[in-house]
Design a protein around this motif. Sequence first.
Motif, PDB file in Angstrom:
ATOM      1  N   ARG A  48       0.834  -1.211   0.000  1.00 19.34           N
ATOM      2  CA  ARG A  48       0.000   0.000   0.000  1.00 19.34           C
ATOM      3  C   ARG A  48       0.866   1.259   0.000  1.00 19.34           C
ATOM      4  O   ARG A  48       0.575   2.214  -0.722  1.00 19.34           O
ATOM      5  CB  ARG A  48      -0.931  -0.014   1.210  1.00 19.34           C
ATOM      6  N   ALA A  49       1.910   1.277   0.814  1.00 14.55           N
ATOM      7  CA  ALA A  49       2.787   2.446   0.858  1.00 14.55           C
ATOM      8  C   ALA A  49       3.478   2.660  -0.488  1.00 14.55           C
ATOM      9  O   ALA A  49       3.589   3.794  -0.977  1.00 14.55           O
ATOM     10  CB  ALA A  49       3.822   2.280   1.969  1.00 14.55           C
ATOM     11  N   LEU A  50       3.938   1.572  -1.111  1.00 15.41           N
ATOM     12  CA  LEU A  50       4.590   1.689  -2.413  1.00 15.41           C
ATOM     13  C   LEU A  50       3.607   2.127  -3.497  1.00 15.41           C
ATOM     14  O   LEU A  50       3.960   2.913  -4.384  1.00 15.41           O
ATOM     15  CB  LEU A  50       5.238   0.360  -2.795  1.00 15.41           C
ATOM     16  N   LEU A  51       2.374   1.628  -3.417  1.00 16.80           N
ATOM     17  CA  LEU A  51       1.364   2.044  -4.398  1.00 16.80           C
ATOM     18  C   LEU A  51       1.068   3.532  -4.252  1.00 16.80           C
ATOM     19  O   LEU A  51       0.930   4.246  -5.253  1.00 16.80           O
ATOM     20  CB  LEU A  51       0.082   1.227  -4.224  1.00 16.80           C
ATOM     21  N   ALA A  52       0.962   4.012  -3.010  1.00 24.52           N
ATOM     22  CA  ALA A  52       0.743   5.444  -2.785  1.00 24.52           C
ATOM     23  C   ALA A  52       1.876   6.263  -3.393  1.00 24.52           C
ATOM     24  O   ALA A  52       1.638   7.289  -4.047  1.00 24.52           O
ATOM     25  CB  ALA A  52       0.621   5.735  -1.287  1.00 24.52           C
TER      26      ALA A  52
ATOM     27  N   PRO B 107       1.943  -0.197 -12.532  1.00 29.28           N
ATOM     28  CA  PRO B 107       2.451   1.159 -12.248  1.00 29.28           C
ATOM     29  C   PRO B 107       3.944   1.194 -11.942  1.00 29.28           C
ATOM     30  O   PRO B 107       4.598   2.200 -12.217  1.00 29.28           O
ATOM     31  CB  PRO B 107       1.624   1.613 -11.038  1.00 29.28           C
ATOM     32  N   ALA B 108       4.501   0.101 -11.400  1.00 33.21           N
ATOM     33  CA  ALA B 108       5.933   0.067 -11.114  1.00 33.21           C
ATOM     34  C   ALA B 108       6.763   0.124 -12.385  1.00 33.21           C
ATOM     35  O   ALA B 108       7.925   0.557 -12.358  1.00 33.21           O
ATOM     36  CB  ALA B 108       6.282  -1.194 -10.323  1.00 33.21           C
ATOM     37  N   VAL B 109       6.187  -0.294 -13.497  1.00 33.69           N
ATOM     38  CA  VAL B 109       6.862  -0.177 -14.796  1.00 33.69           C
ATOM     39  C   VAL B 109       6.479   1.129 -15.482  1.00 33.69           C
ATOM     40  O   VAL B 109       7.332   1.851 -16.016  1.00 33.69           O
ATOM     41  CB  VAL B 109       6.502  -1.378 -15.700  1.00 33.69           C
ATOM     42  N   ALA B 110       5.189   1.471 -15.459  1.00 36.91           N
ATOM     43  CA  ALA B 110       4.689   2.610 -16.230  1.00 36.91           C
ATOM     44  C   ALA B 110       5.242   3.944 -15.739  1.00 36.91           C
ATOM     45  O   ALA B 110       5.612   4.806 -16.544  1.00 36.91           O
ATOM     46  CB  ALA B 110       3.159   2.636 -16.177  1.00 36.91           C
ATOM     47  N   VAL B 111       5.325   4.137 -14.417  1.00 33.74           N
ATOM     48  CA  VAL B 111       5.753   5.437 -13.885  1.00 33.74           C
ATOM     49  C   VAL B 111       7.225   5.720 -14.201  1.00 33.74           C
ATOM     50  O   VAL B 111       7.545   6.803 -14.721  1.00 33.74           O
ATOM     51  CB  VAL B 111       5.458   5.534 -12.373  1.00 33.74           C
ATOM     52  N   PRO B 112       8.170   4.800 -13.934  1.00 34.98           N
ATOM     53  CA  PRO B 112       9.567   5.085 -14.303  1.00 34.98           C
ATOM     54  C   PRO B 112       9.771   5.264 -15.810  1.00 34.98           C
ATOM     55  O   PRO B 112      10.551   6.126 -16.232  1.00 34.98           O
ATOM     56  CB  PRO B 112      10.333   3.858 -13.787  1.00 34.98           C
ATOM     57  N   VAL B 113       9.076   4.459 -16.624  1.00 35.06           N
ATOM     58  CA  VAL B 113       9.218   4.600 -18.078  1.00 35.06           C
ATOM     59  C   VAL B 113       8.712   5.973 -18.523  1.00 35.06           C
ATOM     60  O   VAL B 113       9.344   6.654 -19.348  1.00 35.06           O
ATOM     61  CB  VAL B 113       8.455   3.475 -18.804  1.00 35.06           C
ATOM     62  N   ALA B 114       7.574   6.408 -17.972  1.00 34.16           N
ATOM     63  CA  ALA B 114       7.039   7.728 -18.316  1.00 34.16           C
ATOM     64  C   ALA B 114       7.997   8.841 -17.891  1.00 34.16           C
ATOM     65  O   ALA B 114       8.199   9.820 -18.624  1.00 34.16           O
ATOM     66  CB  ALA B 114       5.665   7.929 -17.675  1.00 34.16           C
ATOM     67  N   LEU B 115       8.585   8.703 -16.711  1.00 37.84           N
ATOM     68  CA  LEU B 115       9.541   9.705 -16.238  1.00 37.84           C
ATOM     69  C   LEU B 115      10.734   9.806 -17.178  1.00 37.84           C
ATOM     70  O   LEU B 115      11.150  10.915 -17.560  1.00 37.84           O
ATOM     71  CB  LEU B 115      10.003   9.362 -14.823  1.00 37.84           C
ATOM     72  N   LEU B 116      11.287   8.671 -17.568  1.00 39.61           N
ATOM     73  CA  LEU B 116      12.441   8.674 -18.477  1.00 39.61           C
ATOM     74  C   LEU B 116      12.064   9.276 -19.830  1.00 39.61           C
ATOM     75  O   LEU B 116      12.835  10.055 -20.408  1.00 39.61           O
ATOM     76  CB  LEU B 116      12.971   7.254 -18.647  1.00 39.61           C
TER      77      LEU B 116
END
Length: 358
Positions: A82-86, A222-231
């Motif tokens: 939950r903390a990581l998802l937040a 989301p663990a894949v999508a967020v870093p890829v979007a940031l890069l």
Amino acid sequence: MASTLLRGKVTDAAADARSLPAGPVALVLGVTLVVALTAAVAWGSTSIPPGEVWGVVWRRLSGEAPRPGTNDLIVWQLRVPRALLAALVGAGLGLVGTAVQALVRNPLADPYLLGISNGASLGAVAAIVLGLGAGGALGLGLSGAAFAGALATFALVWAVARRGGGFAPLRLVLAGVAIGQFLSGFTSYLVLQAGDEQQTHSVLFWLMGSLSGANWELLAVPAVAVPVALLWLQARARGLNALLMGDETAAGLGVDVTRLRRELFTVTSVLTGVLVAVSGAIAFVALMVPHVCRLVLGGDHRRLLPVSALFGALLLVVVDIVCRTAMDTQELPVGVITSLIGAPALLYLLDRRLGSGS
């Protein structure tokens, strides 16, 4: 055009001179985020010492067998996901808000402006009310239905915005607002069709945002999508800076404005769909985070994007702690707290900007 470019550079230089250095700001936010994540795992109906929290995490990561007792289960299976998802959702919303505001050159833009959040919410509500979730007719699952709704809305807004050629910000905004309002009305109709009190409660909780369904499986996308979007966004930070100076200036600097806007719309739409699919519709984070970060760092997206991600992650982790611990009998929806914080904060920031004439 040269004079416009010169004025833009002078303005940016003056803003950057008043801003704080990005490195120390990012370091402070990163350390504070680790502390907040630790507190999010340690605090709750059953309090667990921070040392034991890190002990459980270390044993799990090193492959040791879990110790008997409930603390290991609470930490690893319930609170850490939950903390990581937040953190991931907050980081993603910070990125989406920053990118959308550059996309349409509007500091008041957020995913709701483009209708994508409304489409994802409609998909989720339909899954709850019409039984399209797990075991339903389509077997999509709640997150799958939300993501499908986001993608369908993306396709519709894209088709309307592209009519007549071009990819103008005003056409995109008007298409998003109109379609979003239509979908919002249909969502309200479905809420009225909810068959029982529990169903209505689930729908309202989803519409106001919730992280209560977090688990390790839900973290994967989301663990894949967020870093890829940031890069991806970071690699186009100079193009985002150029967009803010106007299409003519950006084109003069060698930016393919239409292509960049098309790619930005695609990336932000898909990322928004991913985020809403796992957390529901969380208001004000994507709108407020970029404003706060610009106030501290200036408008250079090379610095703004990573710091917006860190600040968004920190904000949502802290908000989720409040949602879980503020009341003894029930958990608050995340969107309630973000709205209570975000509306006054945004009014204050707007007052400062208007007062300074910026």
